[in-house]
Scaffold this motif. Sequence first.
Motif, mmCIF file in Angstrom:
data_model
loop_
_atom_site.group_PDB
_atom_site.id
_atom_site.type_symbol
_atom_site.label_atom_id
_atom_site.label_comp_id
_atom_site.label_asym_id
_atom_site.label_seq_id
_atom_site.Cartn_x
_atom_site.Cartn_y
_atom_site.Cartn_z
ATOM 1 N N GLU A 71 0.827 -1.165 0.000
ATOM 2 C CA GLU A 71 -0.131 -0.124 -0.087
ATOM 3 C C GLU A 71 0.921 1.092 -0.176
ATOM 4 O O GLU A 71 0.681 2.179 -0.782
ATOM 5 C CB GLU A 71 -0.840 -0.056 1.267
ATOM 6 N N GLU A 72 1.908 1.277 0.760
ATOM 7 C CA GLU A 72 2.742 2.459 0.804
ATOM 8 C C GLU A 72 3.514 2.561 -0.418
ATOM 9 O O GLU A 72 3.858 3.676 -0.883
ATOM 10 C CB GLU A 72 3.964 2.392 1.985
ATOM 11 N N ARG A 79 1.067 4.351 -3.097
ATOM 12 C CA ARG A 79 0.915 5.491 -2.538
ATOM 13 C C ARG A 79 1.981 6.321 -2.963
ATOM 14 O O ARG A 79 2.004 7.673 -3.553
ATOM 15 C CB ARG A 79 0.536 5.679 -1.139
#
Length: 91
Positions: free
Chosen positions: A25-26, A29
């Motif tokens: 997810e990071e 992002r």
Amino acid sequence: MSEPAADPEEVRHVASLARVDLDDEEADRFAEQFADILAYFETLDEVPEVESEPDLTNVMRADEVRESLSQAEALENADSEDGFFKGPKVS
């Protein structure tokens, strides 16, 4: 939002070089944030250039020669020694 400038795999690679652990997810992002940052740079490229040397005028007054204090008048209310201002020793 535009296509990411760097894919999440490239983000993970750079993060590993910096010894930073990122989850999926990071990484996603950060890839999107890189695209946003590069879009800002593209926007800056569209800003028109300004004159490198604008016309400057001197707004200061001309110097005037005037009478000044005598040495005795300048030292009148000061700690002095041998005609000089006396101050604390600096170590």
